[in-house]
Motif scaffolding. Structure first.
Motif, PDB file in Angstrom:
ATOM      1  N   THR A  14       0.847  -1.195   0.000  1.00  0.00           N
ATOM      2  CA  THR A  14       0.000   0.000   0.000  1.00  0.00           C
ATOM      3  C   THR A  14       0.884   1.247   0.000  1.00  0.00           C
ATOM      4  N   THR A  15       1.763   1.362   0.982  1.00  0.00           N
ATOM      5  CA  THR A  15       2.780   2.417   0.979  1.00  0.00           C
ATOM      6  C   THR A  15       4.097   1.792   1.414  1.00  0.00           C
ATOM      7  N   TRP A  16       5.162   2.099   0.683  1.00  0.00           N
ATOM      8  CA  TRP A  16       6.474   1.526   1.016  1.00  0.00           C
ATOM      9  C   TRP A  16       7.044   2.152   2.278  1.00  0.00           C
ATOM     10  N   ALA A  17       6.869   3.456   2.433  1.00  0.00           N
ATOM     11  CA  ALA A  17       7.483   4.124   3.596  1.00  0.00           C
ATOM     12  C   ALA A  17       6.664   5.356   3.959  1.00  0.00           C
ATOM     13  N   TRP A  18       5.466   5.114   4.506  1.00  0.00           N
ATOM     14  CA  TRP A  18       4.604   6.222   4.907  1.00  0.00           C
ATOM     15  C   TRP A  18       5.291   7.019   6.008  1.00  0.00           C
ATOM     16  N   ALA A  19       5.387   8.339   5.817  1.00  0.00           N
ATOM     17  CA  ALA A  19       6.053   9.239   6.769  1.00  0.00           C
ATOM     18  C   ALA A  19       7.512   8.850   6.998  1.00  0.00           C
ATOM     19  N   GLY A  20       8.048   8.010   6.114  1.00  0.00           N
ATOM     20  CA  GLY A  20       9.445   7.602   6.222  1.00  0.00           C
ATOM     21  C   GLY A  20       9.718   6.536   7.258  1.00  0.00           C
ATOM     22  N   ASN A  21       8.639   5.985   7.888  1.00  0.00           N
ATOM     23  CA  ASN A  21       8.907   4.984   8.922  1.00  0.00           C
ATOM     24  C   ASN A  21       7.845   3.893   9.032  1.00  0.00           C
ATOM     25  N   ALA A  22       6.946   3.754   8.048  1.00  0.00           N
ATOM     26  CA  ALA A  22       5.905   2.737   8.140  1.00  0.00           C
ATOM     27  C   ALA A  22       5.701   2.057   6.788  1.00  0.00           C
ATOM     28  N   PHE A  23       5.923   0.755   6.743  1.00  0.00           N
ATOM     29  CA  PHE A  23       5.677  -0.075   5.570  1.00  0.00           C
ATOM     30  C   PHE A  23       4.300  -0.706   5.752  1.00  0.00           C
ATOM     31  N   ILE A  24       3.346  -0.356   4.873  1.00  0.00           N
ATOM     32  CA  ILE A  24       1.951  -0.792   5.005  1.00  0.00           C
ATOM     33  C   ILE A  24       1.580  -1.641   3.801  1.00  0.00           C
ATOM     34  N   PHE A  25       0.935  -2.772   4.046  1.00  0.00           N
ATOM     35  CA  PHE A  25       0.661  -3.719   2.960  1.00  0.00           C
ATOM     36  C   PHE A  25      -0.486  -4.651   3.322  1.00  0.00           C
ATOM     37  N   GLU A  26      -1.054  -5.286   2.283  1.00  0.00           N
ATOM     38  CA  GLU A  26      -2.037  -6.346   2.455  1.00  0.00           C
ATOM     39  C   GLU A  26      -1.331  -7.691   2.319  1.00  0.00           C
ATOM     40  N   SER A  27      -1.857  -8.701   2.999  1.00  0.00           N
ATOM     41  CA  SER A  27      -1.277 -10.037   2.908  1.00  0.00           C
ATOM     42  C   SER A  27      -2.293 -11.070   3.377  1.00  0.00           C
ATOM     43  N   THR A  28      -2.223 -12.259   2.795  1.00  0.00           N
ATOM     44  CA  THR A  28      -3.076 -13.359   3.260  1.00  0.00           C
ATOM     45  C   THR A  28      -2.407 -14.140   4.387  1.00  0.00           C
ATOM     46  N   ASP A  29      -1.162 -13.816   4.712  1.00  0.00           N
ATOM     47  CA  ASP A  29      -0.486 -14.480   5.822  1.00  0.00           C
ATOM     48  C   ASP A  29      -0.959 -13.910   7.150  1.00  0.00           C
ATOM     49  N   SER A  30      -0.744 -14.675   8.203  1.00  0.00           N
ATOM     50  CA  SER A  30      -1.156 -14.240   9.535  1.00  0.00           C
ATOM     51  C   SER A  30      -0.142 -13.264  10.121  1.00  0.00           C
ATOM     52  N   LEU A  31      -0.559 -12.571  11.170  1.00  0.00           N
ATOM     53  CA  LEU A  31       0.336 -11.639  11.843  1.00  0.00           C
ATOM     54  C   LEU A  31       1.543 -12.364  12.416  1.00  0.00           C
ATOM     55  N   ASP A  32       1.341 -13.571  12.940  1.00  0.00           N
ATOM     56  CA  ASP A  32       2.458 -14.333  13.500  1.00  0.00           C
ATOM     57  C   ASP A  32       3.499 -14.654  12.433  1.00  0.00           C
ATOM     58  N   VAL A  33       3.037 -15.073  11.247  1.00  0.00           N
ATOM     59  CA  VAL A  33       3.969 -15.400  10.167  1.00  0.00           C
ATOM     60  C   VAL A  33       4.716 -14.135   9.727  1.00  0.00           C
ATOM     61  N   ILE A  34       3.999 -13.025   9.617  1.00  0.00           N
ATOM     62  CA  ILE A  34       4.628 -11.774   9.212  1.00  0.00           C
ATOM     63  C   ILE A  34       5.677 -11.344  10.227  1.00  0.00           C
ATOM     64  N   ASN A  35       5.373 -11.454  11.514  1.00  0.00           N
ATOM     65  CA  ASN A  35       6.338 -11.054  12.530  1.00  0.00           C
ATOM     66  C   ASN A  35       7.534 -11.997  12.589  1.00  0.00           C
ATOM     67  N   MET A  36       7.331 -13.250  12.190  1.00  0.00           N
ATOM     68  CA  MET A  36       8.446 -14.186  12.157  1.00  0.00           C
ATOM     69  C   MET A  36       9.391 -13.860  11.002  1.00  0.00           C
ATOM     70  N   CYS A  37       8.811 -13.521   9.847  1.00  0.00           N
ATOM     71  CA  CYS A  37       9.624 -13.238   8.662  1.00  0.00           C
ATOM     72  C   CYS A  37      10.188 -11.819   8.686  1.00  0.00           C
TER      73      CYS A  37
END
Length: 253
Positions: A14-37
Motif C-alpha cells: 500500500t505504501t512503502w514508507a509512509w512518513a518515512g517509517n511505516a511499511f503498510i501492505f495487504e497479505s493473506t499471511d497471519s500476523l504471526d507469520v509476518i512477525n516471524m519473517c
C-alpha cells in the motif's frame, strides 16, 4: 540437514514508507507469520540474492555437475570474487529468473549456493548447458527479473491509502516461532505489465517493534503495518489490491 533459509512473503504493498517509517501492505499471511519473517532489525528486500553478492561472471564457461551419489544434476558458473554465501542450501529451491547477455535473455534457476567460496554460483535449471552458457556468458552481470501477477481490482481500491486514524489491533506481542497454517497466494506465472519494486531510495530495515494488524473497515481493507528505521518517504504505490509482490525477510533455520 537444512541450514539457514531466507523466508519470503507475497504481499500487496500500500505504501512503502509512509512518513518515512511505516511499511503498510495487504497479505493473506497471519500476523504471526509476518512477525516471524519481518522480525525486528530485519532488512526486507525485493530479491533472494544475499546482500553484497554480485553475480558477475568470470571468463570461463559454466559446467554441468553430475554426481548422482551426492546430489542431483546441477550447474556451476564461476563468478568474479564477491561476498561468500552458501545460501539457500539444498536442492529444489524456489525459482529465480536471471537475465544475462546484456539483458537480452533470461534463465530460470533454482539456486543451490549463490557464491560458494566467493567464486561459484551453483544452481539447478531446466535449461541446457548450451543455453546457460549463451545467456550467462563470460563477464556478464546476472540480475534478477521480477515476475509479478496482474494487478487485482478491489472493490475497496478507492478508499484512503493513509494510515488508519482508528486504534490498531496488535494480535501478538512477540513473533511466534510456530508458523501459522495460513498460506500466501502463489505468484502467477503470467508476468504483470506493472513492476512493483521497493523504490531505490527506500530501505525497509525493520525497527524494534512487532508488526501490527490494522482493522478499520469504514476506512480501508484489513492490512498490516511494520515500522521501519527512518528512510526516504514513499506513499507509493497507493490504493489497495495492487500487484502481488514477493519480498524476502529474516533468516529462518
Amino acid at each position: 540437514v537444512w541450514g539457514a533459509d531466507i523466508c519470503k512473503l507475497d504481499i500487496r504493498p500500500t505504501t512503502w514508507a509512509w512518513a518515512g517509517n511505516a511499511f503498510i501492505f495487504e497479505s493473506t499471511d497471519s500476523l504471526d507469520v509476518i512477525n516471524m519473517c519481518f522480525g525486528p532489525n530485519t532488512l526486507i528486500t525485493n530479491t533472494p540474492i544475499p546482500n553484497g553478492v554480485v553475480l558477475k561472471r568470470d571468463s570461463s564457461d559454466c559446467i554441468l555437475q553430475s554426481n548422482p551419489l551426492n546430489h542431483p544434476d546441477r550447474y556451476k558458473c564461476l563468478i568474479q570474487p564477491t561476498v561468500a554465501s552458501s545460501d539457500p542450501g539444498g536442492h529444489g529451491n524456489d525459482d529465480v529468473t536471471l537475465s544475462g547477455a546484456e539483458n537480452e535473455c533470461a534463465i530460470t534457476v533454482q539456486p543451490v549456493t549463490w557464491s560458494w567460496g566467493r567464486t561459484a554460483f551453483i544452481f539447478q535449471s531446466d535449461s541446457s548447458l548450451d543455453e546457460i552458457n549463451t545467456c550467462f556468458a563470460a563477464n556478464i552481470l546476472l540480475t534478477e527479473i521480477h515476475t509479478l501477477s496482474p494487478p487485482t481490482t478491489s472493490p475497496l481500491a478507492v478508499l484512503s491509502d493513509k494510515p488508519s486514524a482508528q486504534p490498531t489491533f496488535q494480535l501478538s506481542d512477540v513473533p511466534s516461532m510456530h508458523p501459522s497454517p495460513a498460506t500466501s497466494n502463489a505468484l502467477s506465472a503470467q508476468p504483470s505489465t506493472t513492476k512493483l519494486s521497493i523504490p531505490s531510495d527506500v530501505t525497509l530495515l525493520r525497527g524494534d517493534s512487532p508488526c501490527v494488524f490494522q482493522v478499520n473497515p469504514s476506512n480501508h481493507p484489513d492490512r498490516f503495518k511494520c515500522f521501519i528505521d527512518p528512510t526516504e518517504v514513499s506513499s507509493d504505490p497507493g490504493g489497495y489490491g495492487n500487484a502481488l509482490t514477493r519480498v524476502w525477510g529474516a533468516d529462518i533455520c
